[in-house]
Scaffold this active site. Sequence first.
Site, PDB file in Angstrom:
ATOM      1  N   ARG A 121      -3.922  23.117   1.775  1.00 53.18           N
ATOM      2  CA  ARG A 121      -5.523  23.167   0.868  1.00 53.18           C
ATOM      3  C   ARG A 121      -5.186  22.623  -0.520  1.00 53.18           C
ATOM      4  NH1 ARG A 121      -6.497  27.740   4.183  1.00 53.18           N
ATOM      5  NH2 ARG A 121      -7.890  27.028   5.914  1.00 53.18           N
ATOM      6  N   LYS A 143      -8.107   9.110  -7.331  1.00 62.15           N
ATOM      7  CA  LYS A 143      -8.321   8.622  -5.874  1.00 62.15           C
ATOM      8  C   LYS A 143      -6.960   8.628  -5.406  1.00 62.15           C
ATOM      9  CE  LYS A 143     -12.143   5.339  -6.266  1.00 62.15           C
ATOM     10  NZ  LYS A 143     -12.824   4.043  -6.257  1.00 62.15           N
ATOM     11  N   GLU A 185      -5.148  -6.771 -13.660  1.00 65.61           N
ATOM     12  CA  GLU A 185      -5.992  -5.536 -13.538  1.00 65.61           C
ATOM     13  C   GLU A 185      -6.204  -5.176 -15.332  1.00 65.61           C
ATOM     14  OE1 GLU A 185      -7.610  -4.032 -11.103  1.00 65.61           O
ATOM     15  OE2 GLU A 185      -6.519  -4.591  -9.335  1.00 65.61           O
ATOM     16  N   LYS A 227      -9.874   3.389 -18.448  1.00 58.68           N
ATOM     17  CA  LYS A 227      -9.781   4.093 -17.130  1.00 58.68           C
ATOM     18  C   LYS A 227     -10.329   5.571 -17.401  1.00 58.68           C
ATOM     19  CE  LYS A 227      -9.103   4.271 -12.464  1.00 58.68           C
ATOM     20  NZ  LYS A 227      -8.240   4.069 -11.307  1.00 58.68           N
ATOM     21  N   GLU A 237     -17.398   7.952  -8.381  1.00 64.61           N
ATOM     22  CA  GLU A 237     -18.075   6.588  -8.020  1.00 64.61           C
ATOM     23  C   GLU A 237     -19.443   6.621  -7.620  1.00 64.61           C
ATOM     24  OE1 GLU A 237     -15.029   3.737  -7.145  1.00 64.61           O
ATOM     25  OE2 GLU A 237     -16.417   2.131  -6.316  1.00 64.61           O
ATOM     26  N   ARG A 241     -18.299   3.736 -12.355  1.00 63.37           N
ATOM     27  CA  ARG A 241     -17.060   3.425 -12.129  1.00 63.37           C
ATOM     28  C   ARG A 241     -16.834   2.261 -11.267  1.00 63.37           C
ATOM     29  NH1 ARG A 241     -12.656   8.098 -10.117  1.00 63.37           N
ATOM     30  NH2 ARG A 241     -10.825   6.694  -9.791  1.00 63.37           N
ATOM     31  N   ASN A 245     -14.609  -2.430 -10.260  1.00 65.75           N
ATOM     32  CA  ASN A 245     -14.612  -3.330  -9.047  1.00 65.75           C
ATOM     33  C   ASN A 245     -14.687  -4.827  -9.377  1.00 65.75           C
ATOM     34  OD1 ASN A 245     -13.926  -1.201  -7.481  1.00 65.75           O
ATOM     35  ND2 ASN A 245     -16.155  -0.760  -6.989  1.00 65.75           N
ATOM     36  N   HIS A 248     -13.171  -7.682  -7.612  1.00 62.79           N
ATOM     37  CA  HIS A 248     -12.545  -7.128  -6.404  1.00 62.79           C
ATOM     38  C   HIS A 248     -13.701  -7.601  -5.044  1.00 62.79           C
ATOM     39  CE1 HIS A 248     -10.083  -5.196  -9.055  1.00 62.79           C
ATOM     40  NE2 HIS A 248      -9.549  -4.378  -7.968  1.00 62.79           N
ATOM     41  N   HIS A 252     -11.206  -8.701  -2.630  1.00 66.64           N
ATOM     42  CA  HIS A 252     -10.878  -8.013  -1.207  1.00 66.64           C
ATOM     43  C   HIS A 252     -10.900  -8.987  -0.198  1.00 66.64           C
ATOM     44  CE1 HIS A 252     -11.087  -3.697  -3.137  1.00 66.64           C
ATOM     45  NE2 HIS A 252      -9.880  -4.041  -2.955  1.00 66.64           N
ATOM     46  N   HIS A 264      -2.761  -7.974  -3.802  1.00 67.76           N
ATOM     47  CA  HIS A 264      -3.766  -7.485  -4.607  1.00 67.76           C
ATOM     48  C   HIS A 264      -4.181  -7.918  -5.630  1.00 67.76           C
ATOM     49  CE1 HIS A 264      -7.319  -4.709  -5.165  1.00 67.76           C
ATOM     50  NE2 HIS A 264      -6.762  -4.495  -6.328  1.00 67.76           N
TER      51      HIS A 264
HETATM   52  N1  LIG Z   1      -5.810   5.423  -6.275  1.00 69.00           N
HETATM   53  C1  LIG Z   1      -6.442   4.306  -7.304  1.00 69.00           C
HETATM   54  O1  LIG Z   1      -7.525   4.304  -8.020  1.00 69.00           O
HETATM   55  C2  LIG Z   1      -6.070   2.860  -6.803  1.00 69.00           C
HETATM   56  C3  LIG Z   1      -6.287   1.899  -7.719  1.00 69.00           C
HETATM   57  C4  LIG Z   1      -5.597   0.660  -7.497  1.00 69.00           C
HETATM   58  C5  LIG Z   1      -4.601   0.336  -6.596  1.00 69.00           C
HETATM   59  N2  LIG Z   1      -4.388   1.369  -5.576  1.00 69.00           N
HETATM   60  C6  LIG Z   1      -3.569   1.355  -4.533  1.00 69.00           C
HETATM   61  O2  LIG Z   1      -2.352   0.682  -5.150  1.00 69.00           O
HETATM   62  C7  LIG Z   1      -1.497   0.132  -4.202  1.00 69.00           C
HETATM   63  C8  LIG Z   1      -0.937  -1.095  -4.875  1.00 69.00           C
HETATM   64  O3  LIG Z   1       0.080  -0.198  -5.923  1.00 69.00           O
HETATM   65  P1  LIG Z   1       1.107  -1.186  -6.462  1.00 69.00           P
HETATM   66  O4  LIG Z   1       0.716  -2.863  -6.509  1.00 69.00           O
HETATM   67  O5  LIG Z   1       1.966  -0.832  -7.334  1.00 69.00           O
HETATM   68  O6  LIG Z   1       2.013  -1.514  -4.920  1.00 69.00           O
HETATM   69  P2  LIG Z   1       3.482  -0.772  -4.372  1.00 69.00           P
HETATM   70  O7  LIG Z   1       3.280   0.904  -4.822  1.00 69.00           O
HETATM   71  O8  LIG Z   1       3.632  -1.310  -3.111  1.00 69.00           O
HETATM   72  O9  LIG Z   1       4.583  -1.101  -5.424  1.00 69.00           O
HETATM   73  C9  LIG Z   1       4.807  -2.726  -5.305  1.00 69.00           C
HETATM   74  C10 LIG Z   1       6.262  -2.929  -5.201  1.00 69.00           C
HETATM   75  O10 LIG Z   1       6.970  -2.892  -6.632  1.00 69.00           O
HETATM   76  C11 LIG Z   1       8.065  -2.199  -6.360  1.00 69.00           C
HETATM   77  N3  LIG Z   1       8.090  -1.370  -7.561  1.00 69.00           N
HETATM   78  C12 LIG Z   1       7.294  -0.618  -8.359  1.00 69.00           C
HETATM   79  N4  LIG Z   1       7.809  -0.266  -9.467  1.00 69.00           N
HETATM   80  C13 LIG Z   1       8.950  -0.702  -9.604  1.00 69.00           C
HETATM   81  C14 LIG Z   1       9.964  -0.857 -10.875  1.00 69.00           C
HETATM   82  N5  LIG Z   1       9.591  -0.150 -11.900  1.00 69.00           N
HETATM   83  N6  LIG Z   1      10.746  -1.577 -10.550  1.00 69.00           N
HETATM   84  C15 LIG Z   1      11.246  -2.365  -9.787  1.00 69.00           C
HETATM   85  N7  LIG Z   1      10.285  -2.329  -8.336  1.00 69.00           N
HETATM   86  C16 LIG Z   1       9.395  -1.841  -8.495  1.00 69.00           C
HETATM   87  C17 LIG Z   1       7.755  -0.941  -5.329  1.00 69.00           C
HETATM   88  O11 LIG Z   1       8.952  -0.626  -4.717  1.00 69.00           O
HETATM   89  C18 LIG Z   1       6.896  -2.064  -4.189  1.00 69.00           C
HETATM   90  O12 LIG Z   1       7.947  -2.828  -3.434  1.00 69.00           O
HETATM   91  C19 LIG Z   1      -2.479  -0.190  -2.856  1.00 69.00           C
HETATM   92  O13 LIG Z   1      -2.238   0.721  -1.811  1.00 69.00           O
HETATM   93  C20 LIG Z   1      -3.777   0.162  -3.618  1.00 69.00           C
HETATM   94  O14 LIG Z   1      -4.717   0.526  -2.694  1.00 69.00           O
HETATM   95  C21 LIG Z   1      -4.981   2.724  -5.827  1.00 69.00           C
HETATM   96 ZN   LIG Z   2      -7.599  -3.654  -7.986  1.00 67.50          ZN
END
Ligand SMILES: NC(=O)c1ccc[n+]([C@@H]2O[C@H](COP(=O)([O-])OP(=O)(O)OC[C@H]3O[C@@H](n4cnc5c(N)ncnc54)[C@H](O)[C@@H]3O)[C@@H](O)[C@H]2O)c1
Ligand SMILES: [Zn+2]
Length: 361
Positions: A121, A143, A185, A227, A237, A241, A245, A248, A252, A264
Site C-alpha cells: 500500500r 503519474k 517536449e 511542469k 488533471e 494539466r 497534452n 498529443h 498519439h 513518442h
Molecule cells: N509519468 C508521466 O507523467 C509521463 C510523461 C511522459 C511520458 N511518460 C512515459 O515515459 C515513457 C517514455 O520515456 P522515455 O522516452 O524515457 O523511454 P525509455 O524509458 O524507454 O527510454 C528510452 C531509451 O533510452 C535509453 N536511455 C535512457 N537514458 C539513457 C542515457 N542517459 N544513456 C543511454 N541510454 C539511455 C533507455 O535505456 C531506453 O532504451 C513512456 O512509457 C511514456 O508513457 C510518462
Molecule cells: Zn509526451
Amino acid sequence: MKSVTVKTELKEYDIDFRSGFYGISDTIEKSGVKGSKICVITDDNIEQLYGDEVKEALLKNFKEVYIKSFTKGEKSKNLDTISDIYKFLLENHFDRKCAVAGLGGGVAGDMAGFVAATYMRGIEFIQIPTSLLAEVDSSVGGKTGVDFCGSKNIIGAFYQPSFVYINIDTLKTLPKREFSAGMAEVIKYGIILSKDFYNFISENREKIKSMDIDTMTEVIAKCCEFKAFVVSNDEKEKGMRAILNYGHTIGHAVESLKEFELIHGECVGIGMVAAMKISCDRGVITEKDLNEFEELLTYFDIPVKTKGLNPEDVYSQMFNDKKVSDSKINFVLVDNEIGKSYVTSEISKDEIIKAISYVVE
Ligand SMILES: NC(=O)c1ccc[n+]([C@@H]2O[C@H](COP(=O)([O-])OP(=O)(O)OC[C@H]3O[C@@H](n4cnc5c(N)ncnc54)[C@H](O)[C@@H]3O)[C@@H](O)[C@H]2O)c1
Ligand SMILES: [Zn+2]
C-alpha cells in the site's frame, strides 16, 4: 547546486541537479528519506551504463542496495514486469520501511512509481531520470503506471516521489534520437506557457544541440519549473494539466498507427505542427510563425511530417485515446500568441482533417 521545488496537495519535494551520482547522498539526507534497503528499478541498458555507480552512491545511505532490471523499451511496461518486481521485493524481504528508486527513462520511472504506490500500500519512492524526456516530463508530477491490453498507461496511480535527482552528465550517453524526442517536449513548454522560453531555445539552439551542460541544466530546470507549476495547480488533471497534452491528440494517433517506426517525442513533434496549423488557419499565428516552428523542430531532428498515413485513419484513431471524454476531442491550441494556450472541444472535423493532411503525406 540547482534545485526546483514541486508543491502538490499531498507532498512537497525537490528536483536536484548535479553532475555525477555522488550528490544523491546529500539529497537523500536533505529530503529525510530513510530505510535500510532500497531496490533500484531500471532497464538492462541503464543497468549496464550506470548500475554500479548508482549502487555505490546509494550504499552511503542504505545498508543494502538491490538492482532489478527489465528488458529496455515500452514493451516491458506491463503487469508481467510489475509482478516480477513484486516477487523480487518479496523474495528479498522488502517491507514498508524499504524504498524503491526509478533509474532511467520514463518506462523505468513509471513502473518504479507504480510498484512504490502499490507494494504494501505504498513505500518510499525516488526518481533518478536519465533520458531527456524523463527529466523534463515523466519524473515530475506523480503519474505512474503501465500499459495494458494495448492501451497505454491505462493501469496506474498518482504517486509523488520524495525527490527527483538529475545527474545532468547522463545526457552524454543518451542516443541522439532520444535526445531529439525529448526536445519536442522541451519546445512544447515554450509553446504552451512561455514565449520567452521558446525564444531562449531558438536563440540557444546550437548550445542545446551540442549539449552544453550549463545551457542544458538551465533548459531542464526551466521545464521542471513549468511542469511543477502546472502540476501544483492541477495534480490530478481536472483542468489546467491538460495543456501538457499539446500536440498529443494527433500525436498519439500517429504514434498508434506508426508504432514500430516513430517514437513518442517524434509523434509529438508532428502533432504540434498539426495543432499549430489549426492556429495558423484560424489566423491566431502567422504562416511565418508556423514556418519558424517547423524549422526549429527540424534543427533538432524532430520530424514535422510523416508518410504513408490516411488522414481519415488518423482522425478515427484519435477517438481511441483514453483522454477523449464523451467522444469529444479535447484539443490544446495556442491562445492569441505562442506562449499561451487553452483547451477546447470547439473544433470541427474539417479543421482537424485539414491539419492532419498538412502533416501526413
Ligand atoms: N509519468 C508521466 O507523467 C509521463 C510523461 C511522459 C511520458 N511518460 C512515459 O515515459 C515513457 C517514455 O520515456 P522515455 O522516452 O524515457 O523511454 P525509455 O524509458 O524507454 O527510454 C528510452 C531509451 O533510452 C535509453 N536511455 C535512457 N537514458 C539513457 C542515457 N542517459 N544513456 C543511454 N541510454 C539511455 C533507455 O535505456 C531506453 O532504451 C513512456 O512509457 C511514456 O508513457 C510518462
Ligand atoms: Zn509526451
